[in-house]
Design a protein around this motif. Sequence first.
Motif, PDB file in Angstrom:
ATOM      1  N   UNK A   1       0.710  19.271 -27.359  1.00 30.79           N
ATOM      2  CA  UNK A   1      -0.724  19.014 -27.385  1.00 30.79           C
ATOM      3  C   UNK A   1      -1.327  19.090 -25.987  1.00 30.79           C
ATOM      4  N   UNK A   2      -0.631  18.502 -25.021  1.00 34.68           N
ATOM      5  CA  UNK A   2      -1.167  18.468 -23.653  1.00 34.68           C
ATOM      6  C   UNK A   2      -1.354  19.874 -23.085  1.00 34.68           C
ATOM      7  N   UNK A   3      -0.510  20.811 -23.515  1.00 33.43           N
ATOM      8  CA  UNK A   3      -0.563  22.169 -22.966  1.00 33.43           C
ATOM      9  C   UNK A   3      -1.888  22.868 -23.229  1.00 33.43           C
ATOM     10  N   UNK A   4      -2.675  22.332 -24.153  1.00 36.39           N
ATOM     11  CA  UNK A   4      -3.927  23.011 -24.492  1.00 36.39           C
ATOM     12  C   UNK A   4      -5.146  22.454 -23.750  1.00 36.39           C
ATOM     13  N   UNK A   5      -4.927  21.444 -22.936  1.00 34.34           N
ATOM     14  CA  UNK A   5      -6.033  20.898 -22.147  1.00 34.34           C
ATOM     15  C   UNK A   5      -6.428  21.922 -21.089  1.00 34.34           C
ATOM     16  N   UNK A   6      -7.706  22.222 -21.042  1.00 32.08           N
ATOM     17  CA  UNK A   6      -8.169  23.306 -20.172  1.00 32.08           C
ATOM     18  C   UNK A   6      -8.883  22.774 -18.937  1.00 32.08           C
ATOM     19  N   UNK A   7      -8.191  22.794 -17.810  1.00 32.50           N
ATOM     20  CA  UNK A   7      -8.797  22.392 -16.543  1.00 32.50           C
ATOM     21  C   UNK A   7      -7.904  22.866 -15.413  1.00 32.50           C
ATOM     22  N   UNK A   8      -8.405  23.804 -14.647  1.00 34.93           N
ATOM     23  CA  UNK A   8      -7.632  24.317 -13.517  1.00 34.93           C
ATOM     24  C   UNK A   8      -7.275  23.200 -12.553  1.00 34.93           C
ATOM     25  N   UNK A   9      -8.274  22.371 -12.258  1.00 33.86           N
ATOM     26  CA  UNK A   9      -8.022  21.305 -11.288  1.00 33.86           C
ATOM     27  C   UNK A   9      -6.933  20.375 -11.788  1.00 33.86           C
ATOM     28  N   UNK A  10      -7.021  20.036 -13.076  1.00 33.04           N
ATOM     29  CA  UNK A  10      -6.024  19.137 -13.654  1.00 33.04           C
ATOM     30  C   UNK A  10      -4.616  19.658 -13.411  1.00 33.04           C
ATOM     31  N   UNK A  11      -4.396  20.913 -13.712  1.00 28.25           N
ATOM     32  CA  UNK A  11      -3.029  21.418 -13.666  1.00 28.25           C
ATOM     33  C   UNK A  11      -2.571  21.641 -12.222  1.00 28.25           C
ATOM     34  N   UNK A  12      -3.491  22.020 -11.369  1.00 29.93           N
ATOM     35  CA  UNK A  12      -3.136  22.186  -9.956  1.00 29.93           C
ATOM     36  C   UNK A  12      -2.773  20.840  -9.326  1.00 29.93           C
TER      37      UNK A  12
ATOM     38  N   UNK B   1      -2.294  12.379 -29.423  1.00 27.80           N
ATOM     39  CA  UNK B   1      -1.835  11.282 -30.275  1.00 27.80           C
ATOM     40  C   UNK B   1      -0.378  10.942 -29.994  1.00 27.80           C
ATOM     41  N   UNK B   2      -0.155   9.855 -29.290  1.00 27.43           N
ATOM     42  CA  UNK B   2       1.198   9.359 -29.031  1.00 27.43           C
ATOM     43  C   UNK B   2       1.102   7.930 -28.522  1.00 27.43           C
ATOM     44  N   UNK B   3       1.601   7.010 -29.322  1.00 21.64           N
ATOM     45  CA  UNK B   3       1.572   5.610 -28.909  1.00 21.64           C
ATOM     46  C   UNK B   3       2.339   5.400 -27.616  1.00 21.64           C
ATOM     47  N   UNK B   4       3.516   6.007 -27.542  1.00 17.51           N
ATOM     48  CA  UNK B   4       4.340   5.817 -26.353  1.00 17.51           C
ATOM     49  C   UNK B   4       3.607   6.336 -25.114  1.00 17.51           C
TER      50      UNK B   4
END
Lengths: 228, 228
Positions: A112-123, B117-120
């Motif tokens: 799920x996290x892999x789909x978050x879109x933000x260049x700054x975030x990943x850098x 979605x992840x409680x942990x």
Amino acid sequence: MYFCTHVILYCMTLSEENYLKAIYHLSAKSGIAVTTNDLADAMDTKASSATDMIKKLADKDFVNYKKYQGATLTKEGRLIAASIVRKHRLWEVFLVEKLNFNWDEVHEVAEHLEHIKSDKLIEELDAYLDYPTVDPHGDPIPDKYGEIQAGKKVPLSSLKPSEKGLCVGVKNTSKEFLQYLDKIEIALGIELTIIEKEVFDGSVTIAYKEFQKNISAVAAANLYVRKI
Amino acid sequence: MYFCTHVILYCMTLSEENYLKAIYHLSAKSGIAVTTNDLADAMDTKASSATDMIKKLADKDFVNYKKYQGATLTKEGRLIAASIVRKHRLWEVFLVEKLNFNWDEVHEVAEHLEHIKSDKLIEELDAYLDYPTVDPHGDPIPDKYGEIQAGKKVPLSSLKPSEKGLCVGVKNTSKEFLQYLDKIEIALGIELTIIEKEVFDGSVTIAYKEFQKNISAVAAANLYVRKI
DNA sequence: TTTTAAATTTAGACAAATCTAAAAATAGTT
DNA sequence: AACTATTTTTAGATTTGTCTAAATTTAAAA
């Protein structure tokens, strides 16, 4: 050349990203065009759905497609897919190193996290994790240009007595195998030395930490190391 | 009572979560049932779409709904909404404290992270951030039972000369205002002392750090502090 | 080479979330 | 209390991603 944020940010649905990633992984394995059926299997869906999506991705020039001939990634498609894999693996490192996740718990959340879109975030995440080159399973993390830098990994079973390897990942990612490794205290980054190989069953005696243990041929074939 | 992970995990779409969150925020403001139009405005959509979604949420017992009477959250709906707000604000803290984001950059990314979605994940993140009670804008972070613990915040303009306040947030979250605060070096956690208030225009002279500056009535009304 | 089997594509249907436009209900005003 | 004006709901259409079933193309075998 750099990641085309605009494309990723404005034009790709979750589903498109997942299909693109699946094509990336499948074509890395085979090296040839990805078939509709293989893609459908990987996505746990039907061939007709795969066809529909391949067409859509072809319309957007992320894959090359000719009817009945399967799909290959375009340069842009590969770049986007690599950026998704990069994000997935960086998040996995984060979860293990910072949030106390185990090897076998990270995949689903990272999906799920892999789909978050933000260049700054990943850098920033990359910097925060000190620019890791492999994820907790030893799989390489593409750099921001989509290139893979990490050295080749080989199965532990390919090493000869007295050779040393740095544990960098697993082939079999089943919960059972990962938990077995936890139990015998083999983890990412452990240095292993081959003591002896049994000819009759292929089992391997290895030294690591304060231990000296014998593991089966199956286990040795499923544990990746980088020779050192 | 605890967050109903099963419900969140298996039954809610992105859209449902966003509507539920909007109802949570709107009903916190007004205290009464949320109208269809207000909800549609908040979600930047049309009243007919809001009606459709309210019905769907009512079917799932997340809101109480009677035709033409607007919507209120059920206990379960409030809990889920609070869990989303909790995630949003924890991620904001993470972005600012660990990944060098500024106040005015976190909201958009957190809008996406809040749906993971992840409680942990969220429990570990909470621990990793040392159990913060407010986000970078000073808004309170609901605990895992959906309860808000943080002390009341008041606008700086409500303080009298010689009173002190701890800067805990802003009312106006516009980029312009946040950048203005950056410029005059007012940030979350700064201690402010009221020196003097001008009667004729409501402007306030405040002391903080090594500074003594005068800020407008508008600015003072939009800056939240907790009295100390 | 012709036939059969497998893989792939097309056509048509469906659910989710949205829209527009029209109908119905509520609230405010005289 | 009746009449507007506003709000809310309904009805029907659209888009995305999926499905089933049928048609088509390719590959394999006799």
